[in-house]
Design a protein around this motif. Structure first.
Motif, short mmCIF file in Angstrom:
data_model
loop_
_atom_site.label_atom_id
_atom_site.label_comp_id
_atom_site.label_asym_id
_atom_site.label_seq_id
_atom_site.Cartn_x
_atom_site.Cartn_y
_atom_site.Cartn_z
N GLU A 1 -0.02 16.12 -15.93
CA GLU A 1 -1.03 16.52 -16.88
C GLU A 1 -2.16 15.47 -17.27
OE1 GLU A 1 2.11 17.69 -17.98
OE2 GLU A 1 1.76 19.53 -16.82
N GLN A 2 -1.58 14.21 -17.50
CA GLN A 2 -2.76 13.29 -17.68
C GLN A 2 -3.37 12.56 -16.51
OE1 GLN A 2 -0.39 9.76 -19.52
NE2 GLN A 2 -2.13 8.77 -20.14
N LEU A 3 -2.86 12.73 -15.59
CA LEU A 3 -3.50 12.45 -14.26
C LEU A 3 -4.34 13.58 -13.72
CD1 LEU A 3 -0.70 10.27 -12.68
CD2 LEU A 3 -2.75 9.39 -13.78
N GLY A 4 -3.81 14.77 -13.77
CA GLY A 4 -4.51 16.03 -13.26
C GLY A 4 -4.41 16.25 -11.70
N CYS A 5 -3.01 15.58 -11.36
CA CYS A 5 -2.64 15.47 -10.31
C CYS A 5 -0.92 15.72 -10.21
CB CYS A 5 -2.93 14.22 -9.59
SG CYS A 5 -2.26 13.67 -7.82
N ASP A 6 -0.49 16.51 -9.04
CA ASP A 6 0.84 16.42 -9.21
C ASP A 6 1.49 15.77 -7.89
OD1 ASP A 6 0.26 18.32 -7.03
OD2 ASP A 6 1.47 19.78 -7.49
N ARG A 7 0.64 15.18 -6.71
CA ARG A 7 1.26 14.72 -5.73
C ARG A 7 0.00 14.04 -4.90
NH1 ARG A 7 4.65 18.45 -2.74
NH2 ARG A 7 4.69 19.52 -4.54
N LEU A 8 0.26 12.98 -4.12
CA LEU A 8 -0.60 12.47 -3.24
C LEU A 8 0.11 11.56 -2.21
CD1 LEU A 8 -0.70 8.98 -3.90
CD2 LEU A 8 -2.04 9.76 -5.63
N GLU A 9 -0.49 11.14 -1.21
CA GLU A 9 0.04 10.25 -0.15
C GLU A 9 -0.57 9.02 -0.15
OE1 GLU A 9 0.04 12.45 3.71
OE2 GLU A 9 1.77 13.84 2.86
N ALA A 10 0.34 8.05 -0.04
CA ALA A 10 -0.24 6.70 0.29
C ALA A 10 0.17 6.03 1.49
CB ALA A 10 0.33 5.62 -1.11
N GLU A 11 -0.97 5.26 1.95
CA GLU A 11 -0.52 4.51 3.28
C GLU A 11 0.41 3.58 3.03
OE1 GLU A 11 -0.44 4.09 7.02
OE2 GLU A 11 -2.30 5.22 6.26
N ALA A 12 1.45 3.63 3.69
CA ALA A 12 2.78 2.77 3.75
C ALA A 12 2.45 1.35 4.04
CB ALA A 12 3.85 3.35 4.51
N ALA A 13 1.63 1.38 5.17
CA ALA A 13 1.44 -0.27 5.82
C ALA A 13 1.14 -1.24 4.89
CB ALA A 13 0.26 -0.09 6.73
N ASP A 14 0.37 -1.08 3.64
CA ASP A 14 0.07 -2.29 2.70
C ASP A 14 0.77 -2.02 1.39
OD1 ASP A 14 -1.26 0.01 1.98
OD2 ASP A 14 -3.15 -0.80 1.62
N ILE A 15 1.97 -1.42 1.37
CA ILE A 15 2.73 -1.13 0.20
C ILE A 15 4.16 -1.44 0.55
CG2 ILE A 15 3.38 0.49 -1.81
CD1 ILE A 15 1.02 1.94 -1.14
N THR A 16 4.85 -2.54 -0.13
CA THR A 16 6.44 -2.75 0.34
C THR A 16 6.98 -2.41 -0.91
OG1 THR A 16 5.73 -5.06 -0.70
CG2 THR A 16 5.26 -4.66 1.78
N SER A 17 6.78 -2.04 -2.11
CA SER A 17 7.69 -1.93 -3.29
C SER A 17 6.95 -0.91 -4.07
CB SER A 17 7.90 -3.12 -4.15
OG SER A 17 6.99 -3.47 -4.83
N ILE A 18 8.00 -0.49 -4.95
CA ILE A 18 7.28 0.57 -5.91
C ILE A 18 6.56 0.11 -6.95
CG2 ILE A 18 8.08 2.39 -7.84
CD1 ILE A 18 10.65 3.01 -6.14
N ALA A 19 6.74 -1.03 -7.32
CA ALA A 19 5.88 -1.89 -8.27
C ALA A 19 4.43 -2.14 -7.62
CB ALA A 19 6.53 -3.14 -8.56
N GLU A 20 4.55 -2.43 -6.44
CA GLU A 20 3.18 -2.58 -5.80
C GLU A 20 2.43 -1.45 -5.45
OE1 GLU A 20 1.32 -4.18 -1.59
OE2 GLU A 20 3.55 -5.01 -2.11
N LEU A 21 3.13 -0.20 -5.40
CA LEU A 21 2.56 1.11 -5.31
C LEU A 21 1.93 1.64 -6.85
CD1 LEU A 21 2.29 3.98 -4.05
CD2 LEU A 21 4.23 4.63 -4.72
#
Length: 82
Positions: free
Chosen positions: A12-32
């Motif tokens: 509700e806060q984000l107005g979004c329930d899902r999205l996709e992120a490019e994996a190439a430049d993200i190595t951890s959940i903290a970074e995501l």
């Protein structure tokens, strides 16, 4: 790609329930989490909670867990009881 899901109050806060992120430049959940927080002040506020819960591929996880292409990450607020 990393599939990212948001549940309960976060959705509700984000107005979004899902999205996709490019994996190439993200190595951890903290970074995501950090990259998502850069999307705007409401994202930063929603993801800043230190009690935020996270699941990696439908298993509770920690923010320092490593990510790979094809992973699914779900963020949800802390569970409260009553």
């Amino acid at each position: 790609m990393i599939r990212v899901l948001f549940f309960a109050g976060l959705r509700e806060q984000l107005g979004c329930d899902r999205l996709e992120a490019e994996a190439a430049d993200i190595t951890s959940i903290a970074e995501l989490r950090g990259k998502l927080a850069q999307k705007g002040s409401n994202w930063q506020s929603a993801l800043a909670n230190e009690q935020l819960q996270v699941a990696l591929n439908q298993q509770l996880s920690s923010m320092d867990a490593s990510l790979r292409d094809g992973d699914e990450v779900a963020f949800f607020p802390p569970v409260t009881g009553g």
